[in-house]
Design an enzyme around this catalytic site. Structure first.
Site, PDB file in Angstrom:
ATOM      1  N   LEU C  39       0.844  -1.194   0.000  1.00  0.00           N
ATOM      2  CA  LEU C  39       0.000   0.000   0.000  1.00  0.00           C
ATOM      3  C   LEU C  39       0.884   1.251   0.000  1.00  0.00           C
ATOM      4  CD1 LEU C  39      -2.422  -1.265   2.822  1.00  0.00           C
ATOM      5  CD2 LEU C  39      -2.718  -1.504   0.332  1.00  0.00           C
ATOM      6  N   ALA C  76       1.803  -1.814   4.496  1.00  0.00           N
ATOM      7  CA  ALA C  76       1.635  -0.374   4.301  1.00  0.00           C
ATOM      8  C   ALA C  76       3.007   0.293   4.401  1.00  0.00           C
ATOM      9  CB  ALA C  76       0.693   0.191   5.363  1.00  0.00           C
ATOM     10  N   CYS C  77       3.302   1.149   3.452  1.00  0.00           N
ATOM     11  CA  CYS C  77       4.593   1.846   3.440  1.00  0.00           C
ATOM     12  C   CYS C  77       4.715   2.757   4.665  1.00  0.00           C
ATOM     13  CB  CYS C  77       4.723   2.678   2.178  1.00  0.00           C
ATOM     14  SG  CYS C  77       6.104   3.830   2.242  1.00  0.00           S
ATOM     15  N   ILE C  78       5.841   2.679   5.341  1.00  0.00           N
ATOM     16  CA  ILE C  78       6.006   3.453   6.576  1.00  0.00           C
ATOM     17  C   ILE C  78       6.050   4.955   6.325  1.00  0.00           C
ATOM     18  CG2 ILE C  78       8.543   3.194   6.619  1.00  0.00           C
ATOM     19  CD1 ILE C  78       8.191   3.049   9.740  1.00  0.00           C
ATOM     20  N   SER C  81       2.621   6.068   5.490  1.00  0.00           N
ATOM     21  CA  SER C  81       1.755   5.904   6.660  1.00  0.00           C
ATOM     22  C   SER C  81       1.983   7.015   7.684  1.00  0.00           C
ATOM     23  CB  SER C  81       2.012   4.547   7.322  1.00  0.00           C
ATOM     24  OG  SER C  81       1.574   3.504   6.495  1.00  0.00           O
TER      25      SER C  81
END
Lengths: 96, 121, 118
Positions: C39, C76-78, C81
């Site tokens: 994501l 999910a990409c940090i 995010s």
């Protein structure tokens, strides 16, 4: 290479841009709002001509959801399984 | 680099109006540190990312001219720009702040087919 | 074949999350391995358990969570995010926050990386 287009040709240049870069033989798959290109109208003639070199597919569920029943000649409908099959055969270039 | 995958990032969106190009560049910089064969193709409004004299001070959005400028240090040297997109927008090569390779859509289209992965940004 | 999915748009606002999900299900149905759904951009909003759509609508986060339970990594990409307030506390079950390095590993590993977005 499979080219997917998910925008209406009336909204975005994804459709016309894709046609400039696509190589002969490579398939196009219209999904989401991209399926409006397969309906009769301003882009129908272009889509007919494209098919001399590139097969054109449209995702059945997206057509049905938008009430598109009258397709430009030659456009083939595929379901999600057909979408996956096309991806098995080609790398994917999504024209977002 | 023999086993390296050819990964092309395609930028078709203008800067600032949306975050796509900016976060796309963040992705490119990370991927570049993995010794893959990375290239970027700027098409349509995407070429506006490369134009000189961008100053985002007043809109308070972080600009990324500096970041784009360091791509070369990350060994991302393959920056392709579509000639027709330049023509349509009245932009010349001298308007860019990084060195690029201007190609025809047919040439870029051929490069696309050589890729293992295409990431639209 | 090994498939990876990159999802770059948030749920409900755009059809991308639905298309990506239906594509993943069809790929698995045809015997492929979908290793991961990564994501990115507003796509990270797909992983928040705080979403609460009307009962008669699909629950997009739960759908991803179920897919995660079947062995697909929901990532999910940090960086994306952090910008958007997606933290470990709000993550739906069977998803995790990870770095762009992981996406690179996915791109290297899979036979096909398919991107959905706006």
């Amino acid at each position: 290479m499979l080219h997917t287009i998910n925008k209406s040709p009336f909204q975005s240049d994804s459709f016309t841009s894709c046609l400039r870069f696509i190589q002969p033989g490579d398939p196009i798959l219209l999904i989401e709002d991209g399926v409006y290109a397969a309906a009769p109208g301003k882009y129908a003639q272009t889509l007919k001509e494209v098919q001399a070199k590139n097969p054109v597919f449209a995702l059945a569920g997206d057509l049905a959801a938008r009430g598109i029943t009258n397709l430009v000649d030659g456009v083939q409908t595929v379901d999600y399984e057909g979408f996956v099959e096309l991806v098995e055969q080609h790398q994917v270039n999504s024209w977002l | 680099m023999e086993d390296a995958k050819k990964i092309m990032h395609i930028v078709r969106k203008a800067p600032h109006g949306t975050i796509y190009a900016y976060e796309g560049l963040e992705m490119v910089l990370i991927m570049a540190s993995y010794d893959q064969d990375i290239s970027m193709a700027f098409i349509g409004d995407g070429i506006y990312n490369l134009v000189k004299d961008q100053d985002t001070t007043d809109i308070q959005i972080k600009g990324f001219m500096k970041t784009l400028g360091v791509l070369e240090d990350y060994d991302v040297e393959k920056l392709y720009v579509d000639a027709e997109s330049m023509e349509e927008r009245g932009i010349r090569e001298g308007d860019f702040f990084v060195p690029v390779e201007v190609l025809t859509s047919t040439e870029i289209g051929k490069l696309m087919t050589e890729q293992d992965v295409i990431v639209p940004q | 074949m090994k498939f990876g999915i990159l999802l770059k748009e948030g749920p409900y606002n755009h059809q991308a999350a639905d298309t990506a999900y239906l594509f993943a299900k069809a790929a698995i149905q045809r015997g492929h391995q979908v290793t991961s759904v990564f994501l990115y951009n507003d796509g990270v909003y797909n992983a928040t358990k705080l979403m609460d759509p009307p009962q008669d609508d699909r629950h997009i986060a739960n759908r991803w969570s179920e897919l995660g339970g079947e062995g697909v990594a929901i990532l999910a990409c940090i960086a994306a995010s952090k910008r958007r307030g997606i933290t470990d506390e709000v993550l739906v079950e069977n998803s995790e926050i990870t770095g762009l390095g992981q996406l690179t590993d996915i791109a290297i590993d899979v036979d096909r990386l398919v991107t959905f977005g706006d």
